[in-house]
Structures are given as structure tokens and as C-alpha cells.
Design an enzyme around this catalytic site. Sequence first.
Site, short mmCIF file in Angstrom:
data_model
loop_
_atom_site.label_atom_id
_atom_site.label_comp_id
_atom_site.label_asym_id
_atom_site.label_seq_id
_atom_site.Cartn_x
_atom_site.Cartn_y
_atom_site.Cartn_z
N GLU A 198 0.88 -1.18 0.00
CA GLU A 198 0.00 0.00 0.00
C GLU A 198 0.91 1.22 0.00
O GLU A 198 1.56 1.49 1.01
CB GLU A 198 -0.86 0.00 1.27
CG GLU A 198 -1.84 -1.14 1.36
CD GLU A 198 -2.86 -1.08 0.24
OE1 GLU A 198 -3.39 -2.13 -0.12
OE2 GLU A 198 -3.08 0.03 -0.29
N GLU A 246 4.25 13.00 -4.75
CA GLU A 246 3.53 12.98 -3.48
C GLU A 246 4.26 13.87 -2.48
O GLU A 246 5.43 13.66 -2.20
CB GLU A 246 3.42 11.56 -2.94
CG GLU A 246 2.55 11.50 -1.69
CD GLU A 246 2.47 10.12 -1.09
OE1 GLU A 246 3.51 9.44 -1.01
OE2 GLU A 246 1.36 9.70 -0.70
O1 TXE Z 1 7.50 5.58 4.62
P1 TXE Z 1 8.69 4.57 4.50
P2 TXE Z 1 7.46 6.77 5.60
C1 TXE Z 1 4.65 7.85 1.76
C2 TXE Z 1 4.78 9.33 1.82
C3 TXE Z 1 5.89 9.53 2.81
C4 TXE Z 1 6.78 8.41 2.36
C5 TXE Z 1 7.75 8.08 3.45
O2 TXE Z 1 5.22 9.79 0.56
O3 TXE Z 1 6.59 10.74 2.63
O4 TXE Z 1 5.90 7.31 2.11
O5 TXE Z 1 6.95 7.84 4.63
C6 TXE Z 1 9.91 0.76 6.89
N1 TXE Z 1 12.82 -2.54 4.19
N2 TXE Z 1 3.67 7.32 2.70
O6 TXE Z 1 8.83 7.25 6.03
O7 TXE Z 1 10.02 5.17 4.57
C7 TXE Z 1 9.96 1.98 7.78
O8 TXE Z 1 10.81 1.73 8.88
C8 TXE Z 1 11.80 -2.77 5.03
C9 TXE Z 1 2.43 6.84 2.17
O9 TXE Z 1 6.52 6.34 6.65
O10 TXE Z 1 8.32 3.82 3.30
C10 TXE Z 1 8.49 2.11 8.17
O11 TXE Z 1 8.18 1.20 9.21
N3 TXE Z 1 11.12 -1.79 5.69
C11 TXE Z 1 1.93 5.75 3.09
C12 TXE Z 1 7.76 1.71 6.89
O12 TXE Z 1 8.70 0.93 6.14
C13 TXE Z 1 11.48 -0.51 5.44
C14 TXE Z 1 1.86 6.20 4.52
C15 TXE Z 1 7.35 2.91 6.04
O13 TXE Z 1 8.51 3.67 5.83
C16 TXE Z 1 12.53 -0.18 4.55
C17 TXE Z 1 3.15 6.70 4.92
C18 TXE Z 1 13.21 -1.26 3.92
N4 TXE Z 1 14.22 -1.05 3.07
C19 TXE Z 1 4.03 7.22 4.01
N5 TXE Z 1 12.65 1.19 4.52
C20 TXE Z 1 0.51 5.27 2.73
N6 TXE Z 1 0.29 4.82 1.49
O14 TXE Z 1 -0.34 5.25 3.61
C21 TXE Z 1 11.69 1.68 5.34
N7 TXE Z 1 11.00 0.66 5.91
#
Ligand code: TXE
Length: 483
Positions: A248, A383
Site C-alpha cells: 500500500e 507525493e
Molecule cells: O515511509 P517509508 P514513511 C509515503 C509518503 C511519505 C513516504 C515516506 O510519501 O513521505 O511514504 O513515509 C519501513 N525494508 N507514505 O517514512 O520510509 C519503515 O521503517 C523494510 C504513504 O513512513 O516507506 C516504516 O516502518 N522496511 C503511506 C515503513 O517501512 C522498510 C503512509 C514505512 O517507511 C525499509 C506513509 C526497507 N528497506 C508514508 N525502509 C501510505 N500509502 O499510507 C523503510 N522501511
Amino acid sequence: MKIQNYINGEFVNPIQNHWIENYNPATGAVYGQIPNSTKEDVDKAYEAAARAFPKWSNTSLDERSKILSKIADLIIEKLNFLAAAESKDNGKPISLATQIDIPRAASNFQFFANAITQFSSEAHESVGLNAVNFTLRQPIGVVGCISPWNLPLYLFTWKIAPAIAAGNCVVAKPSEITPMTAFLLGEICTEAGLPNGVLNIVHGLGASTGQAIVAHPNIKAISFTGGTTTGAYIARVAAPMFKKLSLELGGKNPNIIFADCDYEKMLATTVRSSFANQGQICLCGSRILIEEKIYEKFKKDFIKKVSELKVGHPSEATTNIGALVSKEHLEKVKSYIDIAAQEGGKVLFGGERVTVKNFENGYYLQPTIIEVSDNKCRLNQEEIFGPVVTIMSFKNDKEALHLANDVQYGLSSTLWTNNLNRTMQFSKQLQTGIVWVNTWMLRDLRTPFGGQKDSGVGREGGFEALRFFTEAKNICIQYESPF
Ligand code: TXE
């Protein structure tokens, strides 16, 4: 305060004793520490889950349902405490945490407590061949759930509830930026009688702790919510291991407004769909497309409504816009406002950081409206995930549909019109997994939830979630001809 990992029903420190600081976004101050878990901690969590799996997967549906329902009840019992913890950890207004985040976390458990007792599978008689087929939907085993910082407990439980309802055991990692309510959920699960090892919560950075979960050879399904870039990376790691993946990801959602809409309801809802949770919801309508004949009127009315929003400390009941989740994220969002000026965008309202009295180091930003003329601009293609929306007009239905679809993302659309034919034409042609007509964020948990294009793969919610967290097995039995 130091929070700990929750493994095999116990709270434990990370083996290597590495810690990360946890910030309070409203003040900019460090207020706790969380484990920066390593592969060893993830392996320990996996072992606990694997040990718990045989018994849990053989626990009756009624017993599972009772435990999930008890977790839901305990979340509601502790609503105000959890809401205050969520608001402090994420920076969102206490009103939002109290009305949306925490009640939805309880609903997630209650919904799947009910759904699992109704979830069934097909049987097919091979007529004339003396054969009958039936489908078993068996739990996968140990699954990984990784969630983001924007709706911490809401999205953390949205994955865990169906996973354990379906009989799996879980290794879950919340975002390192908002670990608190996940930590508090551990104690609630123990109190609810969830057997040790069914749910294991491991805290830490995505690239190390999250990576260890995704790369673990025996964690056979990963349910992830977060950024599109991260989702693509996770898919690259998991694909050659043939893991089931639910991704997602981000969104750049059109909010399409026609002149024949219910104007007052549209206006009030559009303020919400633009700035709720400081615009940090993947479903926010960040591209507002308005029919030309009401564009000037909408522009004036929208600016006036938005100017009345109060930016303040999240703990204030009157706060509409709290703090953004982190300093880095505030800077990322602010950088887009600076880009706007370079690409011909016009800031109609907001655009500046806000200094909240006594909380000068908090991460506050004004709700911002930017007028653009070209949908291909970065503000309309990327985004931003903050309290920033763009507005632009369209002449007719054809142009509106083209603009709405002309992005790499495909998560949700909002359409404001009272024309039935237009509603059906747009609903069928919009390239998004969700279409809201004359409303926004109205959620029925039975519905398939997810996006197309760069917004992800797979669907959560209802039986879609239970199908994701089970393996379908067809069993075919031939028998002797009838005597
Ligand atoms: O997401 P991340 P974040 C989007 C929005 C935001 C961006 C970053 O653009 O600016 O994502 O948000 C884990 N292997 N959305 O920082 O970095 C991380 O530790 C495994 C949309 O929240 O993707 C966290 O627990 N896991 C979204 C989770 O992934 C990894 C809502 C999300 O981190 C990883 C939030 C890796 N290599 C942000 N790298 C929606 N669609 O609802 C990170 N994580």
C-alpha cells in the site's frame, strides 16, 4: 523513556543494545528511546512466532474471535490514554487521534473478530466424473507486517488483525518515527489472552530491522504500507524469494469538483480531505480540479475556510492542524513550496512555517494552497504528503478525466457531482483503486482497499485481507460410481 521489543509475550531489550531517539514533533525535543533492532532480534521474533504457530493455527475460530474482540474492547477502554500517546508521538491533533485513529484500531480487531467466523471457501462437484473438489484456505505461517508513521496504530492493526485472525503468527515493525502505540499494543494483547509468540513487535530502522524481516527466508508474506520508493525496494528483495506481497504505497489523488455539486458539503469536506492529519494521509485529495465556471468562487471560498484553520499544539482541543511528523519531513514538504515558485505556481495561502508560542522548536507549517496551471508540474506529479494542495480549473468532463488520470499514482479519487451518467462514466474510467462520490474517507471495512499503478499491489480489507493471509489449496477426491 525506553520502550522495548515485544517478543514471545515479553518486553526485551535489543540484543546488541543499540537505541534510536524518539522525538516529540510538537516540541522538537527527544522524549524517549526505541530499540534499533538487528537481524538477531528479528530471528528471535521469528523463532517465537514459529513456535506459537502450530497451536495458534489450530485454535478454534470462536476462540480466536473472542481474543480479537477482547483486544478491541481493551483498546476502547484505554482510548484516551492511547490517543494522547498517539498525538504526542505523531504530532496529530488530540481530536483526530481520539475520534479516528484509536477507534479505528479497535474496529480493525472487532471487524476481523467477526469476519473470521464468516470466512468460507468454495466446493465444486465435477459432475459425471465422480469427483468432488473443496478449497482449504490455510494460514501461511509466520508473516511480516511493516507500517508507516502517518496513522500509526490504525495501520499497524489493519495488518495484524487479519493476519492473526487467519491463524498466522506475526513479526511486526511499526515506523521508527512513531513506535509508541505499537509498544502499548503489546501489553493489551497479553492482557487479552493472546498466546505468547502469536504477535511479536520489533522496533528499528527500515533499512536494517525492516530489511531483516523482508529478507527472512521463512517469513513467507509481507504486508507493507509506506512510500512507493520503499515499496519498490521491498519488492526487489522479496520477489526472488517468492513471498506474497501486499504493498500500500503513495498517492497523488485528484479531487474533481463540478459546478452541479452540493457546494457547501463539497467545501467543508474538501478542507478535511486536503488537510486532515496535516495532509499526511495517502488518501488526501492533494490535486484539486475545479470546473471553470465555479473556479473563482471556489478559490475565494476555499481560501477563506482554510484561513480559519488553527495551527497549534496537538494537545489543544481547538487545534485543527498539528505538527508534521519530523523535522526531515517538514523540510521535505517545505522544499515543495519553494519548488512551486520556480515552476510558476502561485501560493494563494500559507506556505510559511508557524511558531507556536512556547513550542518554537516544533514542526509546524501553515495549510498551503498553491495555484498551478500545468498538471505536469512536480507539485502535481509527486507525493508531497503534507498540508499542501494545488488547485487548477478544467473546461469539461473529458479534460477533467484526463487530468485526474495523468499521474503515476492510482490510489483514490474524489468526485463531486449530482449527475448520474457522469458519476458512472468517471467511476469506470478513473485509474484509482478507490472512488469516493460526494464524500471522502467514508470507510466500510468489507470493501477492497488499495491502489493501482505506483500506489501499490494487492488489496487489504474484508475477505481480501483474509485471502492474502491464507494459502488456497484445492483438494480433489474421486470416488466409486454410485451403486
Ligand atoms: O515511509 P517509508 P514513511 C509515503 C509518503 C511519505 C513516504 C515516506 O510519501 O513521505 O511514504 O513515509 C519501513 N525494508 N507514505 O517514512 O520510509 C519503515 O521503517 C523494510 C504513504 O513512513 O516507506 C516504516 O516502518 N522496511 C503511506 C515503513 O517501512 C522498510 C503512509 C514505512 O517507511 C525499509 C506513509 C526497507 N528497506 C508514508 N525502509 C501510505 N500509502 O499510507 C523503510 N522501511
